[in-house]
Design a protein around this motif. Sequence first.
Motif, PDB file in Angstrom:
ATOM      1  N   LEU A  68       0.678  -1.141   0.065  1.00  0.00           N
ATOM      2  CA  LEU A  68       0.202  -0.100  -0.085  1.00  0.00           C
ATOM      3  C   LEU A  68       0.942   1.187   0.111  1.00  0.00           C
ATOM      4  O   LEU A  68       0.529   2.119  -0.655  1.00  0.00           O
ATOM      5  N   VAL A  69       1.871   1.306   0.652  1.00  0.00           N
ATOM      6  CA  VAL A  69       2.910   2.274   0.671  1.00  0.00           C
ATOM      7  C   VAL A  69       3.411   2.634  -0.989  1.00  0.00           C
ATOM      8  O   VAL A  69       3.301   3.771  -1.191  1.00  0.00           O
ATOM      9  N   ILE A  70       3.959   1.702  -1.485  1.00  0.00           N
ATOM     10  CA  ILE A  70       4.083   1.934  -2.808  1.00  0.00           C
ATOM     11  C   ILE A  70       2.890   2.185  -3.919  1.00  0.00           C
ATOM     12  O   ILE A  70       3.036   3.239  -4.572  1.00  0.00           O
ATOM     13  N   TYR A  71       1.888   1.627  -3.506  1.00  0.00           N
ATOM     14  CA  TYR A  71       0.863   1.944  -4.407  1.00  0.00           C
ATOM     15  C   TYR A  71       0.184   3.144  -4.239  1.00  0.00           C
ATOM     16  O   TYR A  71      -0.183   4.114  -4.921  1.00  0.00           O
ATOM     17  N   GLY A  72       0.247   3.875  -2.801  1.00  0.00           N
ATOM     18  CA  GLY A  72       0.073   5.135  -2.731  1.00  0.00           C
ATOM     19  C   GLY A  72       0.682   6.159  -3.122  1.00  0.00           C
ATOM     20  O   GLY A  72       0.488   7.332  -3.668  1.00  0.00           O
ATOM     21  N   LEU A 113      -2.749 -12.770  -9.532  1.00  0.00           N
ATOM     22  CA  LEU A 113      -1.722 -13.740 -10.363  1.00  0.00           C
ATOM     23  C   LEU A 113      -0.279 -13.055 -10.305  1.00  0.00           C
ATOM     24  O   LEU A 113       0.703 -13.784 -10.144  1.00  0.00           O
ATOM     25  N   CYS A 114      -0.088 -11.699 -10.585  1.00  0.00           N
ATOM     26  CA  CYS A 114       0.872 -11.026 -10.650  1.00  0.00           C
ATOM     27  C   CYS A 114       1.874 -11.216  -9.136  1.00  0.00           C
ATOM     28  O   CYS A 114       2.877 -11.212  -9.043  1.00  0.00           O
ATOM     29  N   ARG A 115       1.050 -11.211  -7.991  1.00  0.00           N
ATOM     30  CA  ARG A 115       1.532 -11.549  -6.850  1.00  0.00           C
ATOM     31  C   ARG A 115       2.200 -12.742  -6.442  1.00  0.00           C
ATOM     32  O   ARG A 115       2.785 -12.834  -5.506  1.00  0.00           O
ATOM     33  N   ILE A 116       2.331 -13.646  -7.410  1.00  0.00           N
ATOM     34  CA  ILE A 116       2.843 -15.023  -7.340  1.00  0.00           C
ATOM     35  C   ILE A 116       3.918 -15.275  -8.205  1.00  0.00           C
ATOM     36  O   ILE A 116       4.521 -16.362  -8.209  1.00  0.00           O
ATOM     37  N   ILE A 117       4.168 -14.141  -8.921  1.00  0.00           N
ATOM     38  CA  ILE A 117       5.306 -14.493  -9.978  1.00  0.00           C
ATOM     39  C   ILE A 117       6.405 -13.552  -9.563  1.00  0.00           C
ATOM     40  O   ILE A 117       6.296 -12.707  -9.111  1.00  0.00           O
ATOM     41  N   PRO A 118       7.669 -14.496  -9.125  1.00  0.00           N
ATOM     42  CA  PRO A 118       8.751 -13.770  -8.591  1.00  0.00           C
ATOM     43  C   PRO A 118       9.203 -12.435  -9.651  1.00  0.00           C
ATOM     44  O   PRO A 118       9.011 -12.471 -10.695  1.00  0.00           O
ATOM     45  N   MET A 119       9.854 -11.500  -8.885  1.00  0.00           N
ATOM     46  CA  MET A 119      10.243 -10.149  -9.451  1.00  0.00           C
ATOM     47  C   MET A 119       9.058  -9.303  -9.712  1.00  0.00           C
ATOM     48  O   MET A 119       9.058  -7.966  -9.358  1.00  0.00           O
ATOM     49  N   LEU A 120       8.016  -9.862 -10.252  1.00  0.00           N
ATOM     50  CA  LEU A 120       6.800  -9.014 -10.778  1.00  0.00           C
ATOM     51  C   LEU A 120       5.940  -8.685  -9.484  1.00  0.00           C
ATOM     52  O   LEU A 120       5.495  -7.941  -9.250  1.00  0.00           O
ATOM     53  N   ARG A 121       6.140  -9.620  -8.432  1.00  0.00           N
ATOM     54  CA  ARG A 121       5.096  -9.462  -7.356  1.00  0.00           C
ATOM     55  C   ARG A 121       5.193  -8.363  -6.497  1.00  0.00           C
ATOM     56  O   ARG A 121       4.104  -7.918  -5.963  1.00  0.00           O
ATOM     57  N   THR A 122       6.362  -7.684  -6.198  1.00  0.00           N
ATOM     58  CA  THR A 122       6.486  -6.547  -5.447  1.00  0.00           C
ATOM     59  C   THR A 122       6.265  -5.308  -6.193  1.00  0.00           C
ATOM     60  O   THR A 122       6.175  -4.269  -5.751  1.00  0.00           O
ATOM     61  N   ILE A 123       6.711  -5.341  -7.491  1.00  0.00           N
ATOM     62  CA  ILE A 123       6.754  -4.070  -8.560  1.00  0.00           C
ATOM     63  C   ILE A 123       5.508  -3.765  -9.048  1.00  0.00           C
ATOM     64  O   ILE A 123       5.120  -2.953  -9.331  1.00  0.00           O
ATOM     65  N   VAL A 124       4.329  -4.788  -8.933  1.00  0.00           N
ATOM     66  CA  VAL A 124       3.253  -4.717  -9.562  1.00  0.00           C
ATOM     67  C   VAL A 124       2.272  -3.700  -8.703  1.00  0.00           C
ATOM     68  O   VAL A 124       1.453  -3.132  -9.355  1.00  0.00           O
ATOM     69  N   SER A 125       2.634  -3.286  -7.463  1.00  0.00           N
ATOM     70  CA  SER A 125       2.031  -2.120  -6.864  1.00  0.00           C
ATOM     71  C   SER A 125       2.364  -0.982  -7.614  1.00  0.00           C
ATOM     72  O   SER A 125       1.489   0.066  -7.346  1.00  0.00           O
ATOM     73  N   MET A 133      -6.072   1.856  -9.920  1.00  0.00           N
ATOM     74  CA  MET A 133      -6.858   0.847  -9.507  1.00  0.00           C
ATOM     75  C   MET A 133      -7.793   1.272  -8.045  1.00  0.00           C
ATOM     76  O   MET A 133      -7.010   1.757  -7.410  1.00  0.00           O
ATOM     77  N   PRO A 134      -8.879   0.795  -8.173  1.00  0.00           N
ATOM     78  CA  PRO A 134      -9.514   1.217  -6.977  1.00  0.00           C
ATOM     79  C   PRO A 134      -9.051   0.417  -5.589  1.00  0.00           C
ATOM     80  O   PRO A 134      -8.452  -0.439  -5.681  1.00  0.00           O
ATOM     81  N   VAL A 135      -8.790   1.071  -4.457  1.00  0.00           N
ATOM     82  CA  VAL A 135      -8.392   0.700  -3.203  1.00  0.00           C
ATOM     83  C   VAL A 135      -8.717  -0.590  -3.082  1.00  0.00           C
ATOM     84  O   VAL A 135      -8.199  -1.355  -2.581  1.00  0.00           O
ATOM     85  N   LYS A 136     -10.091  -0.807  -2.972  1.00  0.00           N
ATOM     86  CA  LYS A 136     -10.660  -2.181  -2.475  1.00  0.00           C
ATOM     87  C   LYS A 136     -10.160  -3.209  -3.214  1.00  0.00           C
ATOM     88  O   LYS A 136     -10.263  -4.322  -2.967  1.00  0.00           O
ATOM     89  N   TRP A 137     -10.295  -3.169  -4.792  1.00  0.00           N
ATOM     90  CA  TRP A 137      -9.598  -4.133  -5.786  1.00  0.00           C
ATOM     91  C   TRP A 137      -8.136  -4.416  -5.219  1.00  0.00           C
ATOM     92  O   TRP A 137      -7.802  -5.592  -5.285  1.00  0.00           O
ATOM     93  N   PHE A 138      -7.759  -3.138  -5.196  1.00  0.00           N
ATOM     94  CA  PHE A 138      -5.964  -3.503  -4.993  1.00  0.00           C
ATOM     95  C   PHE A 138      -5.755  -4.304  -3.589  1.00  0.00           C
ATOM     96  O   PHE A 138      -5.134  -5.330  -3.720  1.00  0.00           O
ATOM     97  N   VAL A 139      -6.400  -4.008  -2.663  1.00  0.00           N
ATOM     98  CA  VAL A 139      -6.143  -4.692  -1.400  1.00  0.00           C
ATOM     99  C   VAL A 139      -6.931  -5.999  -1.512  1.00  0.00           C
ATOM    100  O   VAL A 139      -5.910  -7.025  -0.938  1.00  0.00           O
ATOM    101  N   GLY A 140      -7.961  -6.282  -2.097  1.00  0.00           N
ATOM    102  CA  GLY A 140      -8.715  -7.585  -1.909  1.00  0.00           C
ATOM    103  C   GLY A 140      -7.898  -8.582  -3.065  1.00  0.00           C
ATOM    104  O   GLY A 140      -7.453  -9.827  -2.283  1.00  0.00           O
ATOM    105  N   TRP A 141      -7.500  -8.191  -3.939  1.00  0.00           N
ATOM    106  CA  TRP A 141      -6.549  -9.201  -5.225  1.00  0.00           C
ATOM    107  C   TRP A 141      -5.253  -9.132  -4.512  1.00  0.00           C
ATOM    108  O   TRP A 141      -4.785 -10.501  -4.580  1.00  0.00           O
ATOM    109  N   SER A 142      -4.469  -8.267  -4.206  1.00  0.00           N
ATOM    110  CA  SER A 142      -3.243  -8.253  -3.511  1.00  0.00           C
ATOM    111  C   SER A 142      -3.254  -9.144  -2.271  1.00  0.00           C
ATOM    112  O   SER A 142      -2.278 -10.064  -2.170  1.00  0.00           O
TER     113      SER A 142
END
Length: 169
Positions: A68-72, A113-125, A133-142
């Motif tokens: 959420l820090v990166i997303y924000g 899906l991106c959250r379980i792919i190495p290297m992509l998982r943290t950068i996808v924020s 992306m709406p916060v509720k979607w971001f939090v839920g899917w993340s």
Amino acid sequence: MTAAAFFELFHQYGLLLVCGVIFCEYMNLPGFPAGVIMPCIGVLIAQSSLSLPLTLVLSVASGLLGSLVIYGLCYWGGEPIMEKLFGKSRKFRSFVQKCHEFIDAQHGRGLALCRIIPMLRTIVSIPAGLIRMPVKWFVGWSAIGIAAWNTALISAGYLFSDRILTLVM
């Protein structure tokens, strides 16, 4: 820092240290590779009196907070922050565009899906924030993707802790 010093810190601060390390890992800070950290957390939990289920829940919460820090930053700072961090890198812009298209095509599931792919998982924020992306979607899917990743790696370290320790000791 030596392994002995780290074990001493872990015994002193326990889950607080785990949460701090996972928070930093999800903020994509250098020196915190999940493929090493998460199984090690599982080993540490197995060798202590701490609870694996509680550790998993706290790991997801810490991962979400770091994400959420990166997303924000990207949501509210947008392009100016990205320009400062990455300049006009075509490679990065291409990456953001591909992530945007993937997330849009999957209707948010792409983020999980991106959250379980190495290297992509943290950068996808980053692209999630940039495309607002709406916060509720971001939090839920993340949360779904982070829970899957953290549970798999921490549990592996926990379940195979004896074997891992015999290999490294």
